[in-house]
Design a protein around this motif. Structure first.
Motif, PDB file in Angstrom:
ATOM      1  N   ALA A   8       0.844  -1.198   0.000  1.00 22.44           N
ATOM      2  CA  ALA A   8       0.000   0.000   0.000  1.00 22.44           C
ATOM      3  C   ALA A   8       0.882   1.252   0.000  1.00 22.44           C
ATOM      4  CB  ALA A   8      -0.936   0.007   1.199  1.00 22.44           C
ATOM      5  N   ALA A   9       2.151   1.086   0.400  1.00 28.94           N
ATOM      6  CA  ALA A   9       3.093   2.223   0.329  1.00 28.94           C
ATOM      7  C   ALA A   9       3.566   2.400  -1.110  1.00 28.94           C
ATOM      8  CB  ALA A   9       4.283   1.988   1.255  1.00 28.94           C
ATOM      9  N   THR A  10       4.011   1.315  -1.687  1.00 25.72           N
ATOM     10  CA  THR A  10       4.351   1.313  -3.107  1.00 25.72           C
ATOM     11  C   THR A  10       4.532  -0.131  -3.560  1.00 25.72           C
ATOM     12  OG1 THR A  10       5.674   2.402  -4.826  1.00 25.72           O
ATOM     13  CG2 THR A  10       6.886   1.445  -2.961  1.00 25.72           C
ATOM     14  N   THR A  11       4.518  -0.339  -4.874  1.00 30.87           N
ATOM     15  CA  THR A  11       4.620  -1.700  -5.408  1.00 30.87           C
ATOM     16  C   THR A  11       5.834  -1.808  -6.330  1.00 30.87           C
ATOM     17  OG1 THR A  11       3.180  -1.004  -7.202  1.00 30.87           O
ATOM     18  CG2 THR A  11       2.128  -2.168  -5.380  1.00 30.87           C
ATOM     19  N   PRO A  12       6.375  -3.014  -6.462  1.00 29.80           N
ATOM     20  CA  PRO A  12       7.446  -3.196  -7.454  1.00 29.80           C
ATOM     21  C   PRO A  12       6.880  -3.052  -8.869  1.00 29.80           C
ATOM     22  CG  PRO A  12       6.776  -5.317  -6.518  1.00 29.80           C
ATOM     23  CD  PRO A  12       6.037  -4.264  -5.754  1.00 29.80           C
ATOM     24  N   MET A  13       7.697  -2.565  -9.785  1.00 28.77           N
ATOM     25  CA  MET A  13       7.213  -2.383 -11.162  1.00 28.77           C
ATOM     26  C   MET A  13       7.105  -3.729 -11.878  1.00 28.77           C
ATOM     27  SD  MET A  13       8.173   0.931 -13.264  1.00 28.77           S
ATOM     28  CE  MET A  13       9.830   1.381 -12.996  1.00 28.77           C
ATOM     29  N   ASP A  14       6.058  -3.840 -12.688  1.00 31.43           N
ATOM     30  CA  ASP A  14       5.914  -5.012 -13.551  1.00 31.43           C
ATOM     31  C   ASP A  14       7.037  -5.029 -14.589  1.00 31.43           C
ATOM     32  OD1 ASP A  14       3.522  -6.262 -12.690  1.00 31.43           O
ATOM     33  OD2 ASP A  14       2.320  -4.759 -13.739  1.00 31.43           O
ATOM     34  N   GLN A  15       7.524  -6.220 -14.919  1.00 29.30           N
ATOM     35  CA  GLN A  15       8.540  -6.321 -15.985  1.00 29.30           C
ATOM     36  C   GLN A  15       7.977  -5.786 -17.306  1.00 29.30           C
ATOM     37  OE1 GLN A  15      11.800  -7.138 -15.500  1.00 29.30           O
ATOM     38  NE2 GLN A  15      11.991  -6.424 -17.626  1.00 29.30           N
ATOM     39  N   ILE A  21       8.834   0.885 -21.151  1.00 30.00           N
ATOM     40  CA  ILE A  21       9.457   2.199 -20.931  1.00 30.00           C
ATOM     41  C   ILE A  21      10.808   2.314 -21.652  1.00 30.00           C
ATOM     42  CG2 ILE A  21      10.610   3.560 -19.141  1.00 30.00           C
ATOM     43  CD1 ILE A  21       8.402   2.800 -17.208  1.00 30.00           C
ATOM     44  N   ILE A  22      11.568   1.232 -21.644  1.00 29.32           N
ATOM     45  CA  ILE A  22      12.949   1.306 -22.157  1.00 29.32           C
ATOM     46  C   ILE A  22      13.030   1.847 -23.596  1.00 29.32           C
ATOM     47  CG2 ILE A  22      14.995  -0.082 -22.780  1.00 29.32           C
ATOM     48  CD1 ILE A  22      14.437  -1.681 -20.159  1.00 29.32           C
ATOM     49  N   LYS A 203       1.058   2.542  -7.204  1.00 30.47           N
ATOM     50  CA  LYS A 203       0.303   1.635  -6.337  1.00 30.47           C
ATOM     51  C   LYS A 203      -0.171   0.394  -7.091  1.00 30.47           C
ATOM     52  CE  LYS A 203       0.424   4.860  -3.110  1.00 30.47           C
ATOM     53  NZ  LYS A 203       1.003   4.777  -1.779  1.00 30.47           N
ATOM     54  N   PHE A 204       0.058   0.378  -8.416  1.00 32.65           N
ATOM     55  CA  PHE A 204      -0.320  -0.833  -9.169  1.00 32.65           C
ATOM     56  C   PHE A 204       0.797  -1.238 -10.137  1.00 32.65           C
ATOM     57  CE2 PHE A 204      -2.655   2.835 -10.892  1.00 32.65           C
ATOM     58  CZ  PHE A 204      -2.275   2.855 -12.223  1.00 32.65           C
ATOM     59  N   HIS A 205       2.022  -1.230  -9.618  1.00 29.72           N
ATOM     60  CA  HIS A 205       3.165  -1.774 -10.353  1.00 29.72           C
ATOM     61  C   HIS A 205       3.591  -0.909 -11.536  1.00 29.72           C
ATOM     62  CE1 HIS A 205       2.532  -5.218  -7.771  1.00 29.72           C
ATOM     63  NE2 HIS A 205       1.272  -5.220  -8.159  1.00 29.72           N
ATOM     64  N   GLY A 206       3.254   0.379 -11.468  1.00 27.48           N
ATOM     65  CA  GLY A 206       3.738   1.350 -12.443  1.00 27.48           C
ATOM     66  C   GLY A 206       4.824   2.210 -11.820  1.00 27.48           C
ATOM     67  N   LYS A 249       0.782   1.141 -19.391  1.00 29.54           N
ATOM     68  CA  LYS A 249       1.087  -0.300 -19.467  1.00 29.54           C
ATOM     69  C   LYS A 249       0.693  -0.985 -18.150  1.00 29.54           C
ATOM     70  CE  LYS A 249       2.697  -2.693 -22.288  1.00 29.54           C
ATOM     71  NZ  LYS A 249       1.981  -3.615 -23.206  1.00 29.54           N
ATOM     72  N   ALA A 250       0.954  -0.322 -17.027  1.00 31.46           N
ATOM     73  CA  ALA A 250       0.598  -0.926 -15.729  1.00 31.46           C
ATOM     74  C   ALA A 250      -0.917  -1.121 -15.630  1.00 31.46           C
ATOM     75  CB  ALA A 250       1.102  -0.057 -14.583  1.00 31.46           C
ATOM     76  N   MET A 251      -1.672  -0.164 -16.157  1.00 32.95           N
ATOM     77  CA  MET A 251      -3.143  -0.295 -16.147  1.00 32.95           C
ATOM     78  C   MET A 251      -3.577  -1.453 -17.040  1.00 32.95           C
ATOM     79  SD  MET A 251      -5.016   3.405 -16.230  1.00 32.95           S
ATOM     80  CE  MET A 251      -6.569   3.141 -15.364  1.00 32.95           C
ATOM     81  N   GLU A 252      -2.937  -1.538 -18.193  1.00 33.74           N
ATOM     82  CA  GLU A 252      -3.278  -2.594 -19.148  1.00 33.74           C
ATOM     83  C   GLU A 252      -3.067  -3.968 -18.500  1.00 33.74           C
ATOM     84  OE1 GLU A 252      -1.307  -2.085 -23.006  1.00 33.74           O
ATOM     85  OE2 GLU A 252      -1.114  -4.263 -23.094  1.00 33.74           O
TER      86      GLU A 252
END
Ligand code: PLP
Length: 379
Positions: A8-15, A21-22, A203-206, A249-252
């Motif tokens: 809830a503090a923060t999430t790791p980014m999705d691969q 992004i790269i 908060k959702f891996h973004g 992308k994180a939303m997708e």
């Protein structure tokens, strides 16, 4: 073993987000305001992203304003409503995130805006009747109601549609901080009939530092950050293209796999509740985790021992990251304004465990084994 239970503090980014992004960092450096092809290319990526984001919540692309995260979006909604929509009364709660409650108080003091606070029941839910009472008592004022969808510390949820209906009845605006629930539940802003909602990608891996405010098309806000015509004149500053692509992308990813992740995370939370009650019969939960509760958050009240002050650090030493306070002031439960304001016994140590799709049952079992070790000899 390292276990991250502070989602809830923060999430790791999705691969998949990192992979999206790269190439943007490598190839799309043009300023989206530039008229040449480099700029036009970047502009096209942003507008495509805006359309995609809007689609997930049934909004129009023009209703999405990208911001530097949730805090800024909350500020834009509240400050904008006061500056540009004639609002002279804010109804909010004392358990909102600081981004809302501190902003409401600051705006109230500076602009002579009345700030009213709703009340809670014994489980920490907002009393809906108190919203209606405050709206009724202040009928002569222009009001914005700002109440979060789910509380970031205890997880209690608000019935958004019901509150939106009340706001319609009293001709008030309705803003909801949906930072903890966006991409964890489905949203349809048209069906909800809401004026503003706040989103934050981390908060959702973004990525961090990117979010958006949904602003209903009938409302026109002026920027609180001035200096350029970006974001249709509502938020100045060169757009954060990397963040915007990452958020999209994180939303997708989140909405693609939503049902599966909801089931998995709810399963972990229910298992943890069940096992904690078995291991420590005196354990209590702040909020109402078995009922109308955000499935990613579990706020646990432990019995007193001689290690109350050190509880969070004891988990940390064992490799388990949890939080004692609000998302943005993790580190200690001392002074949690949420727990204090819903009448929790502050003499008891409380920790927030918050889960994500990346957590496993093995991690929860390890965490429970640490709980057992910490409490077995001490209680
Ligand atoms: N609102 C809520 C409910 C939050 O949990 C947070 C972050 O902890 C924020 C707003 C702030 O969002 P950001 O970190 O993107 O500024």
């Amino acid at each position: 073993m390292k276990v991250y239970l502070d989602n809830a503090a923060t999430t790791p980014m999705d691969q998949e987000v990192i992979d999206a992004i790269i190439p943007i960092m490598q190839n799309n450096f043009g300023n989206p305001s530039s008229v040449h092809s480099f700029g036009r290319g970047t502009r096209a990526i942003i507008e495509k992203a805006r359309k995609q984001v809007a689609g997930y919540i049934n909004a129009l692309p023009g209703e999405i304003v990208f911001t530097g995260g949730g805090t800024e979006a909350d500020n834009l909604a509240l400050r904008g409503a006061v500056d540009d929509l004639g609002v002279n009364h804010i109804i909010t709660s004392k358990i909102e995130h600081h981004a809302v409650v501190d902003t409401a108080i600051a705006v109230g003091e500076k602009h002579n805006v009345k700030v009213s606070f709703v009340s809670f029941d014994e489980k920490g839910y907002v009393e809906i009747e108190s919203i209606e009472r405050l709206l009724e008592e202040n009928k002569d004022r222009k009001t914005i109601v700002s109440l979060m969808h789910a509380n970031n510390e205890i997880g209690n949820k608000l019935p958004l549609k019901k509150v939106a209906g009340l706001c319609k009845k009293y001709d008030a605006y309705f803003h909801s901080d949906t930072v903890q629930t966006m991409c964890h539940y489905k949203f349809d802003v048209r069906e909800l009939g809401i004026d503003f909602i706040t989103c934050s990608a981390h908060k959702f891996h973004g990525p961090k530092g990117i979010g958006f405010l949904y602003i209903n098309e009938n409302l026109q806000l002026k920027p609180i950050i001035t200096g350029g015509a970006q974001e249709r004149n509502v938020r100045a500053g060169t757009e954060n293209i990397i963040g915007i692509v990452g958020l999209t992308k994180a939303m997708e990813v989140a909405y693609r796999d939503l049902d599966e992740h909801q089931k998995h995370v709810q399963g972990l939370k229910s298992y943890m509740i069940e096992q904690l009650e078995r291991i420590i019969p005196e354990v209590k939960f702040n909020g109402d985790p078995k009922e109308n509760s955000l499935y990613t958050v579990l706020n646990v009240q432990f019995p007193n021992t001689d290690m109350d002050e050190m509880l969070l650090y004891n988990f940390d030493i064992e490799g388990i990251a949890v939080s004692g306070g609000s998302a943005c002031s993790s580190g200690s439960n001392v002074g949690s304004h949420v727990l204090r304001n819903i009448g929790v016994d502050m003499a008891k140590p409380a920790l927030r465990f918050s889960f994500s799709k990346y957590n496993t049952k093995e991690e929860i079992d390890y965490t429970l084994s640490v709980v057992k070790d910490l409490f077995a000899v001490k209680v």
